[in-house]
Design a protein around this motif. Structure first.
Motif, mmCIF file in Angstrom:
data_model
loop_
_atom_site.group_PDB
_atom_site.id
_atom_site.type_symbol
_atom_site.label_atom_id
_atom_site.label_comp_id
_atom_site.label_asym_id
_atom_site.label_seq_id
_atom_site.Cartn_x
_atom_site.Cartn_y
_atom_site.Cartn_z
ATOM 1 N N GLU A 1 4.027 -0.585 -16.341
ATOM 2 C CA GLU A 1 4.156 -0.510 -17.795
ATOM 3 C C GLU A 1 4.545 -1.860 -18.373
ATOM 4 O OE1 GLU A 1 6.790 2.725 -18.580
ATOM 5 O OE2 GLU A 1 5.260 4.245 -18.145
ATOM 6 N N LYS A 2 5.305 -2.642 -17.600
ATOM 7 C CA LYS A 2 5.627 -3.996 -18.056
ATOM 8 C C LYS A 2 4.361 -4.848 -18.144
ATOM 9 C CE LYS A 2 9.209 -5.755 -16.093
ATOM 10 N NZ LYS A 2 10.068 -6.404 -15.080
ATOM 11 N N ALA A 3 3.384 -4.576 -17.284
ATOM 12 C CA ALA A 3 2.127 -5.331 -17.288
ATOM 13 C C ALA A 3 1.108 -4.748 -18.253
ATOM 14 C CB ALA A 3 1.535 -5.360 -15.877
ATOM 15 N N GLY A 4 1.466 -3.670 -18.974
ATOM 16 C CA GLY A 4 0.565 -3.103 -19.972
ATOM 17 C C GLY A 4 -0.274 -1.941 -19.482
ATOM 18 N N THR A 5 -0.003 -1.437 -18.280
ATOM 19 C CA THR A 5 -0.737 -0.293 -17.735
ATOM 20 C C THR A 5 0.113 0.966 -17.881
ATOM 21 O OG1 THR A 5 -1.942 -1.662 -16.157
ATOM 22 C CG2 THR A 5 -1.783 0.675 -15.655
ATOM 23 N N CYS A 6 -0.476 2.028 -18.362
ATOM 24 C CA CYS A 6 0.251 3.282 -18.579
ATOM 25 C C CYS A 6 0.118 4.180 -17.352
ATOM 26 C CB CYS A 6 -0.278 4.018 -19.807
ATOM 27 S SG CYS A 6 -0.150 3.062 -21.331
ATOM 28 N N THR A 7 1.156 4.937 -17.073
ATOM 29 C CA THR A 7 1.137 5.914 -15.993
ATOM 30 C C THR A 7 1.081 7.309 -16.593
ATOM 31 O OG1 THR A 7 3.560 5.804 -15.924
ATOM 32 C CG2 THR A 7 2.358 4.443 -14.368
ATOM 33 N N GLU A 8 0.058 8.058 -16.200
ATOM 34 C CA GLU A 8 -0.075 9.417 -16.729
ATOM 35 C C GLU A 8 0.948 10.352 -16.117
ATOM 36 O OE1 GLU A 8 -3.484 12.881 -17.366
ATOM 37 O OE2 GLU A 8 -3.816 11.253 -15.938
ATOM 38 N N PHE A 9 1.279 10.130 -14.826
ATOM 39 C CA PHE A 9 2.220 11.041 -14.166
ATOM 40 C C PHE A 9 2.903 10.311 -13.017
ATOM 41 C CE2 PHE A 9 -2.010 11.725 -12.309
ATOM 42 C CZ PHE A 9 -1.761 11.451 -10.971
ATOM 43 N N LEU A 10 4.052 10.801 -12.644
ATOM 44 C CA LEU A 10 4.770 10.411 -11.429
ATOM 45 C C LEU A 10 5.147 11.718 -10.743
ATOM 46 C CD1 LEU A 10 6.182 8.559 -9.464
ATOM 47 C CD2 LEU A 10 8.104 8.360 -11.056
ATOM 48 N N LEU A 11 4.334 12.123 -9.737
ATOM 49 C CA LEU A 11 4.490 13.414 -9.076
ATOM 50 C C LEU A 11 5.074 13.240 -7.684
ATOM 51 C CD1 LEU A 11 1.056 15.019 -10.062
ATOM 52 C CD2 LEU A 11 3.289 15.391 -11.137
ATOM 53 N N ASP A 12 5.743 14.300 -7.210
ATOM 54 C CA ASP A 12 6.353 14.291 -5.885
ATOM 55 C C ASP A 12 5.373 14.775 -4.834
ATOM 56 O OD1 ASP A 12 8.657 13.442 -7.052
ATOM 57 O OD2 ASP A 12 9.597 15.427 -7.127
ATOM 58 N N ILE A 13 5.455 14.165 -3.651
ATOM 59 C CA ILE A 13 4.776 14.674 -2.470
ATOM 60 C C ILE A 13 5.847 15.329 -1.608
ATOM 61 C CG2 ILE A 13 3.365 14.103 -0.467
ATOM 62 C CD1 ILE A 13 2.472 11.594 -1.886
ATOM 63 N N PRO A 14 5.832 16.629 -1.460
ATOM 64 C CA PRO A 14 6.899 17.287 -0.683
ATOM 65 C C PRO A 14 6.908 16.789 0.749
ATOM 66 C CG PRO A 14 5.623 18.885 -1.938
ATOM 67 C CD PRO A 14 4.879 17.591 -2.008
ATOM 68 N N THR A 15 8.086 16.523 1.269
ATOM 69 C CA THR A 15 8.235 16.085 2.657
ATOM 70 C C THR A 15 8.470 17.254 3.593
ATOM 71 O OG1 THR A 15 10.572 15.690 2.193
ATOM 72 C CG2 THR A 15 9.082 13.807 2.027
ATOM 73 N N SER A 16 8.514 18.464 3.067
ATOM 74 C CA SER A 16 8.687 19.660 3.890
ATOM 75 C C SER A 16 7.806 20.759 3.316
ATOM 76 C CB SER A 16 10.155 20.094 3.911
ATOM 77 O OG SER A 16 10.601 20.344 2.593
ATOM 78 N N GLN A 17 7.734 21.860 4.019
ATOM 79 C CA GLN A 17 6.909 22.972 3.572
ATOM 80 C C GLN A 17 7.467 23.541 2.272
ATOM 81 O OE1 GLN A 17 4.100 24.005 4.641
ATOM 82 N NE2 GLN A 17 3.911 22.887 6.582
ATOM 83 N N ALA A 18 6.768 23.318 1.176
ATOM 84 C CA ALA A 18 7.171 23.840 -0.132
ATOM 85 C C ALA A 18 5.895 24.246 -0.852
ATOM 86 C CB ALA A 18 7.951 22.791 -0.917
ATOM 87 N N PRO A 19 5.336 25.407 -0.558
ATOM 88 C CA PRO A 19 4.020 25.804 -1.095
ATOM 89 C C PRO A 19 3.948 25.775 -2.613
ATOM 90 C CG PRO A 19 4.706 27.289 0.658
ATOM 91 C CD PRO A 19 5.883 26.419 0.361
#
Length: 728
Positions: A146-164
């Motif tokens: 964002e400092k460089a002028g690029t927008c992020t639509e989302f910041l999502l988690d990748i579960p590190t354990s079984q979490a369906p």
């Protein structure tokens, strides 16, 4: 198996240094795993870069190595890490003795940002595993983008354990997203859980995405999933540049069976984990794997080939470099070079000063934060004609070298760039990368990325409002039809005044010329000629018109006094003669001359460029300088004209045979009307039109005076000479 190569990298570097007659001569360098009390070789020293009891852990994980590094730094004990990428370890205040031969997370994130900017992706998503490393890296990456002028639509988690349920929500969010480029910060196992859902239905929510990762992936476990190859078909990986260690492949080929795992404390644990066997011996059970003893002759499975060429062996090179850096520091310490002191401080001093070249020519040194200069390879996962997959290096270090990564530059934007002549309007409640386009208003333009610009100075938007062009310079030119016509009219009017003056001089002894005060008539005609010429030289304007109006005023006063002084014993008789008109003209001219002199001394007019009054034009004008002096000159001239009109009105009842009073009244009425009409016309125009209004006002007022006062007399002189008698 990576652990096997890592351990052998330590061993290879140590033995190579021990064979070098110039580096640490007469001294044998040894090593210890830090898990046992065993030592290898005589005169060994524990490697300062090997922290006792520290496990390697996940890449960049915040394990017990950070508290240990902080504790060792308190005592200035040197540490050289080959794997820890945590950004905070570069803090010289908390970790003054920590150095590393692997790039930090900040360096990697900076390289990822440069890669995103190179492709012009202004709308990206971020996937980060849901632990401290992933969340910290994801937040840092979003801030840098964002400092460089690029927008992020989302910041999502990748579960590190079984979490369906959590995986389902993440996949749904990916499917609903419009960002095509997705940056992934993860470990291989954590992404496998997500890819299983993404691959359902031939790609799922990951179909059409461009994946950018900070490690060489996908792996066999990911490729083996149904739909995995389709989901990951557009994948870029940014990994540390792979550097060959001369002689190391041959060293590894001699590993089995010459170096049995039972005789190597560094290799044995990784070897047993990789091939799921134990060293044969007391207390180790059967030691069988698939019905065979674990002998040390095992070879890696075929699918591991892509891993070895993908850059994961960079860590082995980092370990190799760490050993060499420590050896060079020990060499400097042993040579008693300047900068010594206690062992810890002295060795740390030489570690910081280390600068040498490896066999392949790479220069090794540590910067102010204890890091080696980072270099990266940009890899793209591609399918070969035979149906297998491999990583193709498409860039080295600088993302600008990645131009051949895709046949056609991919797009990942929230809104397409505005067409030329349009500007961005951010959508309410959304990020600045999501916008609508609207035509630029007059006087503004938009560059190629839709940013609104307001040209200044001599520049103005083009017709399409997509670039700047020079403004048109506008002024009343003699070469243009309007300027040439007005100049010709001014000269003709001046010549006409001169002709009338010549006619009056020729008939100066006739009654009609003598009855109109020859001296004032000559002076008035001269001033009218100058008034017309002031169209060509505006500095004459104030004084020329003052002279003309003062002459008219003098003629009016003289006519009024002459007829009022006809009664016997009238006191006005002493004012008859040339003295009164001369005094009136002199007084009027002296007052106006004083105003003009002050004007010229304080703030004289000057040539100026008006950049703002007229869109797209630069108006070349005569700036009045002092506004007070300018309006003072005009105000005084108006005062004289009004006074002259009032006196002429009072003399309207003079005998009918003498029509001078009526002529003067009409002439001053015309004069005042012209200049009353001038004000709104002048104030509502700019440029050459305003100058033309000034010229027309001067010519009209001069023509009014000439026509109303002198035209009847010229008629008598030229056409009715029989009336040019004293009786008439």
């Amino acid at each position: 198996l990576v652990g096997v190569y890592l351990a052998q990298g330590f061993i290879f570097a140590t033995e190579e240094i021990n064979r070098d007659p110039h580096l640490l001569p007469n001294l044998t360098l040894g090593f210890s795993s830090g898990t046992r009390g065993q030592r290898a070789g005589p005169a060994q020293r524990r490697l300062p870069g090997r922290t006792p009891g520290c496990r390697r852990g996940r890449r960049g994980s915040l394990s017990l190595s950070i508290p240990m590094a902080r504790w060792l730094g308190r005592y200035r004990f040197p540490q050289v890490s080959y794997a820890s990428t945590v950004a905070s370890l570069g803090d010289r205040t908390q970790f003054p003795s920590f150095l590393r031969t692997t790039p930090s997370d900040l360096s990697l994130l900076s390289a990822l940002v440069r890669l995103v900017l190179h492709w012009g992706w202004s709308w990206v998503g971020i996937l980060a595993q849901d632990d401290e490393y992933g969340q910290q890296g994801g937040c840092l990456l979003r801030a840098e983008l964002e400092k460089a002028g690029t927008c992020t639509e989302f910041l999502l988690d990748i579960p590190t354990s079984q979490a369906p349920e959590k995986v389902r929500l993440t996949v749904a969010a990916l499917g609903a997203s419009t960002a095509r480029a997705v940056v992934v910060i993860f470990s291989n196992h954590s992404f496998l859980l997500l890819l299983q859902r993404l691959s359902e239905g031939g790609g799922g929510g990951g179909s059409g995405k461009i994946w950018i990762s900070s490690s060489a992936w996908p792996r066999a476990s990911l490729l083996s999933l149904p739909g995995g190859t389709q989901t990951l078909q557009e994948t870029l990986s940014l990994v540390g540049s792979r550097v060959e260690i001369p002689g190391f492949p041959e060293f590894l080929r001699r590993l089995p069976p010459a170096r049995a795992p039972g005789g190597d404390e560094l290799t044995e644990p990784s070897w047993k984990r990789t091939f799921r066997c134990q060293r044969a011996g007391p207390g180790n059970g059967s030691g069988l794997r698939g019905g065979e003893l674990c002998t040390g002759t095992e070879s890696p499975p075929d699918w591991y080939g892509p891993l070895l060429t993908s850059g994961d062996l960079r860590e082995t090179y980092n370990a190799y470099t760490a050993v060499y850096s420590t050896a060079h520091a020990l060499h400097g310490l042993r040579s008693c070079e300047p900068g010594g002191g206690p062992f810890g401080d002295g060795l740390l001093h030489y570690l910081r000063k280390v600068r040498f070249r490896t066999f392949e020519g790479a220069e090794i040194f540590f910067d102010a934060n204890g890091n080696l200069p980072a270099s990266y390879d940009i890899l793209r996962w591609q399918e070969t004609p035979g149906g297998s997959y491999h990583f193709l290096k498409v860039g080295i270090g600088d993302p600008s070298c990645a131009a051949s990564a895709f046949p056609q530059a991919p797009r990942s934007v929230c809104s397409e760039s505005c067409p030329p002549g349009s500007r961005k309007i951010t959508r309410q409640g959304q990020k600045p990368c999501c916008f609508d386009c609207t035509p630029c208003p007059e006087g503004q333009m938009a560059d190629r990325i839709g940013e609104r610009l307001l040209p200044s100075g001599e520049w103005w938007p083009s017709t399409g409002r997509d670039r700047c062009v020079r403004k048109t310079l506008e002024y009343l030119s003699y070469l243009e039809p309007l300027g040439a016509t007005l100049a010709a009219a001014a000269v003709s009017s001046a010549l006409l005044c001169a002709a009338v003056l010549g006619l009056f001089i020729r008939h100066r002894h006739t009654p009609i010329v003598r009855a109109n005060n020859r001296e004032l008539s000559y002076l008035l005609l001269t001033s009218l000629a100058l008034c017309n010429l002031s169209c060509l030289l505006f500095v004459l304007f104030g004084l020329a018109f003052t002279l003309a109006v003062s002459c008219v005023l003098a003629k009016t006063v003289l006519a009024l006094v002459a007829f009022r002084a006809t009664r016997p014993a009238s006191p006005l008789q002493r004012w008859l003669g040339p003295g009164l008109p001369r005094a009136i003209v002199a007084a009027c001219m002296l007052t106006q001359g004083t105003i003009c002199a002050v004007w010229m001394a304080v703030a004289p007019p000057f040539s100026a460029r008006d950049m703002t009054s007229w869109p797209g034009k630069i108006i070349l004008e005569c700036h009045r300088g002092s506004a007070a002096a300018f309006w003072g000159v005009l105000g005084y001239l108006w005062l004289l004209a009004v006074a002259c009109l009032c006196v002429a009105f009072l003399s309207r009842r003079l005998p009918g045979s003498f029509g001078e009073a009526r002529f003067i009244t009409f002439s001053m009425a015309v004069f005042v009307d012209v200049w009353l009409a001038f004000l709104p016309a002048y104030l509502s125009t700019r440029g050459q039109v305003a100058a033309a209004v000034e010229v027309l006002s001067i010519l009209a007022s001069s023509a009014g005076l000439l026509g109303c006062i002198f035209l009847p007399k010229c008629y008598v002189l030229l056409l009715r000479p029989d009336r040019n008698t004293r009786d008439w």
